[in-house]
Write a protein that holds these residues in place. Structure first.
Motif, PDB file in Angstrom:
ATOM      1  N   GLU A 128     -83.587  44.415  92.456  1.00 48.71           N
ATOM      2  CA  GLU A 128     -84.666  43.628  93.046  1.00 48.71           C
ATOM      3  C   GLU A 128     -85.387  44.524  94.043  1.00 48.71           C
ATOM      4  N   THR A 129     -86.466  45.128  93.575  1.00 41.92           N
ATOM      5  CA  THR A 129     -87.129  46.139  94.408  1.00 41.92           C
ATOM      6  C   THR A 129     -87.831  45.537  95.627  1.00 41.92           C
ATOM      7  N   GLY A 130     -87.889  44.215  95.664  1.00 37.47           N
ATOM      8  CA  GLY A 130     -88.482  43.568  96.839  1.00 37.47           C
ATOM      9  C   GLY A 130     -87.508  43.437  98.003  1.00 37.47           C
ATOM     10  N   LEU A 131     -86.235  43.646  97.770  1.00 37.13           N
ATOM     11  CA  LEU A 131     -85.249  43.460  98.831  1.00 37.13           C
ATOM     12  C   LEU A 131     -85.255  44.636  99.806  1.00 37.13           C
ATOM     13  N   PRO A 132     -85.200  44.347 101.113  1.00 38.29           N
ATOM     14  CA  PRO A 132     -85.182  45.412 102.117  1.00 38.29           C
ATOM     15  C   PRO A 132     -84.123  46.485 101.857  1.00 38.29           C
ATOM     16  N   SER A 133     -82.918  46.078 101.449  1.00 40.52           N
ATOM     17  CA  SER A 133     -81.842  47.068 101.274  1.00 40.52           C
ATOM     18  C   SER A 133     -82.132  47.998 100.092  1.00 40.52           C
ATOM     19  N   VAL A 134     -82.760  47.458  99.063  1.00 42.19           N
ATOM     20  CA  VAL A 134     -83.110  48.279  97.896  1.00 42.19           C
ATOM     21  C   VAL A 134     -84.254  49.224  98.253  1.00 42.19           C
ATOM     22  N   ARG A 135     -85.253  48.693  98.972  1.00 45.49           N
ATOM     23  CA  ARG A 135     -86.387  49.528  99.375  1.00 45.49           C
ATOM     24  C   ARG A 135     -85.958  50.635 100.335  1.00 45.49           C
TER      25      ARG A 135
ATOM     26  N   TRP B 294     -80.027  58.529  93.179  1.00 45.83           N
ATOM     27  CA  TRP B 294     -80.492  57.317  92.503  1.00 45.83           C
ATOM     28  C   TRP B 294     -79.596  56.150  92.906  1.00 45.83           C
ATOM     29  N   GLN B 295     -80.087  54.963  92.591  1.00 42.42           N
ATOM     30  CA  GLN B 295     -79.297  53.742  92.777  1.00 42.42           C
ATOM     31  C   GLN B 295     -79.476  52.869  91.544  1.00 42.42           C
ATOM     32  N   ASP B 296     -78.447  52.139  91.194  1.00 43.48           N
ATOM     33  CA  ASP B 296     -78.632  51.027  90.246  1.00 43.48           C
ATOM     34  C   ASP B 296     -77.825  49.848  90.791  1.00 43.48           C
ATOM     35  N   VAL B 297     -77.735  48.760  90.025  1.00 42.86           N
ATOM     36  CA  VAL B 297     -77.083  47.567  90.580  1.00 42.86           C
ATOM     37  C   VAL B 297     -75.610  47.779  90.924  1.00 42.86           C
ATOM     38  N   TYR B 298     -74.959  48.715  90.279  1.00 48.21           N
ATOM     39  CA  TYR B 298     -73.534  48.924  90.535  1.00 48.21           C
ATOM     40  C   TYR B 298     -73.230  50.080  91.481  1.00 48.21           C
ATOM     41  N   CYS B 299     -74.088  51.118  91.443  1.00 44.91           N
ATOM     42  CA  CYS B 299     -73.739  52.379  92.102  1.00 44.91           C
ATOM     43  C   CYS B 299     -74.896  52.963  92.913  1.00 44.91           C
TER      44      CYS B 299
ATOM     45  N   MET C  47     -75.134  36.133  92.038  1.00 45.78           N
ATOM     46  CA  MET C  47     -75.652  35.812  93.368  1.00 45.78           C
ATOM     47  C   MET C  47     -77.178  35.734  93.323  1.00 45.78           C
ATOM     48  N   ALA C  48     -77.726  34.677  93.894  1.00 43.69           N
ATOM     49  CA  ALA C  48     -79.180  34.568  93.975  1.00 43.69           C
ATOM     50  C   ALA C  48     -79.684  35.729  94.834  1.00 43.69           C
ATOM     51  N   THR C  49     -80.876  36.243  94.510  1.00 49.35           N
ATOM     52  CA  THR C  49     -81.375  37.366  95.301  1.00 49.35           C
ATOM     53  C   THR C  49     -82.320  36.903  96.406  1.00 49.35           C
ATOM     54  N   GLU C  50     -82.483  35.588  96.535  1.00 52.74           N
ATOM     55  CA  GLU C  50     -83.217  35.072  97.684  1.00 52.74           C
ATOM     56  C   GLU C  50     -82.261  34.431  98.661  1.00 52.74           C
ATOM     57  N   LEU C  51     -82.501  34.693  99.916  1.00 52.96           N
ATOM     58  CA  LEU C  51     -81.663  34.118 100.952  1.00 52.96           C
ATOM     59  C   LEU C  51     -81.883  32.621 101.039  1.00 52.96           C
ATOM     60  N   GLU C  52     -80.815  31.862 101.106  1.00 51.38           N
ATOM     61  CA  GLU C  52     -80.919  30.420 101.274  1.00 51.38           C
ATOM     62  C   GLU C  52     -81.080  30.139 102.767  1.00 51.38           C
ATOM     63  N   THR C  53     -82.326  29.988 103.176  1.00 48.69           N
ATOM     64  CA  THR C  53     -82.583  29.885 104.611  1.00 48.69           C
ATOM     65  C   THR C  53     -82.078  28.573 105.214  1.00 48.69           C
ATOM     66  N   GLY C  54     -81.647  27.653 104.364  1.00 51.62           N
ATOM     67  CA  GLY C  54     -81.069  26.407 104.868  1.00 51.62           C
ATOM     68  C   GLY C  54     -79.605  26.539 105.271  1.00 51.62           C
ATOM     69  N   LEU C  55     -78.958  27.622 104.893  1.00 49.32           N
ATOM     70  CA  LEU C  55     -77.532  27.767 105.191  1.00 49.32           C
ATOM     71  C   LEU C  55     -77.308  28.155 106.656  1.00 49.32           C
ATOM     72  N   PRO C  56     -76.345  27.514 107.319  1.00 48.84           N
ATOM     73  CA  PRO C  56     -76.049  27.845 108.719  1.00 48.84           C
ATOM     74  C   PRO C  56     -75.851  29.337 108.973  1.00 48.84           C
ATOM     75  N   SER C  57     -75.140  30.034 108.075  1.00 48.18           N
ATOM     76  CA  SER C  57     -74.850  31.458 108.323  1.00 48.18           C
ATOM     77  C   SER C  57     -76.123  32.299 108.249  1.00 48.18           C
TER      78      SER C  57
ATOM     79  N   GLN D  31     -81.918  40.937 107.411  1.00 45.98           N
ATOM     80  CA  GLN D  31     -80.845  40.619 106.470  1.00 45.98           C
ATOM     81  C   GLN D  31     -81.463  40.400 105.105  1.00 45.98           C
ATOM     82  N   ASP D  32     -80.730  40.744 104.081  1.00 43.79           N
ATOM     83  CA  ASP D  32     -81.083  40.267 102.735  1.00 43.79           C
ATOM     84  C   ASP D  32     -79.783  39.837 102.063  1.00 43.79           C
TER      85      ASP D  32
END
Lengths: 71, 71, 71, 71, 71, 71
Positions: A6-13, A41-46, B1-11, B42-43
């Protein structure tokens, strides 16, 4: 787990920027090893680093505790 | 795992508040390391702290044991 | 993992009862730390305790080995 | 992970038999702790033992290394 | 987890090349063991090495910290 | 995780052959314990060994680092 990054995620970017900038990083593993190198490089596992001797090290994501730029 | 954060969750909300309030936190890792800093983002996979020297540390969620406000 | 708690599950209900009864508990972590306190809330990722000094500690479920009532 | 136990699986049935027979068991945890007791219930996330003093211990499945009947 | 290997992923292809080239590798495990050998096969759950005495060792992926070519 | 074993996977078939051949195996756990015995059954969550005294040990897959035939 989706097998596409998910290239939109901060950790991936963040990792993509580290690859682009050839920034040296430190990765602390769950085994407490610390591996230093540049991200190739990165992929979903490594995440793959190349160390100081240009050797490739394939690190599984589940084994990573944290990553920070080497200072 | 969903790749969007569930902003409704307490954590997830608790982390969002810590980001907003620039609250200093302590994160204990599965490796037994303790990392201190302010939460930057966080992501679904990671939580990013900036430490006392303003260095970014990307921590994988699977490596976090607990988090508490620094007192 | 579903992001809603399955309130029909014994483990989820047990935690809900501990919250309601303000029962003091001991949580042993995968790091071998033992945390003592009262359960404040739970969601699919975390369990939050408040310790003796009323400090909140957010514990990730993957880091919990076991939980028992404090005797 | 499905939130209903697959009662057709050998590992689930083995636990059900241990509950029914009130068989004393030994559970070795990933923390290297060994917990001895009788299995009270299981759900998809946890296994609950009652120890010699009849205290309930809720053990997360991810923390279990192995289980064997106490001899 | 899909039960078919995503052969387009860099980490999967890297392993396929190591199998084809009969390259000796070092695998560091989460237990801190290091296993040396040639990769025989991989599937979604495991990676199989044959060691110096031609013995097969089936390693679960969740137990792998990193892999690198033996130098 | 699917709750049916994918019998086409090499790792699942390898275990099925070890069951059929009553081959003695060594399983190294994430706790660093080594368990020796014959594989009795496997399901998606567990692998069951019977040890030298014919005692059954149910091992969770997440706790297995590697498996090899006993020599």
């Amino acid at each position: 787990m989706a097998t596409e990054l998910e290239t939109g995620l901060p950790s991936v970017r963040q990792l993509q920027m580290l690859i682009r900038d050839k920034q040296e990083v430190e990765i602390k593993l769950m085994t407490s090893d610390v591996i230093t190198g540049k991200v190739q490089w990165q992929d979903v596992y490594c995440v793959c680093l190349s160390d100081l001797e240009n050797q490739s090290i394939v690190i599984w994501r589940h084994a990573i505790a944290y990553l920070k730029p080497k200072t």
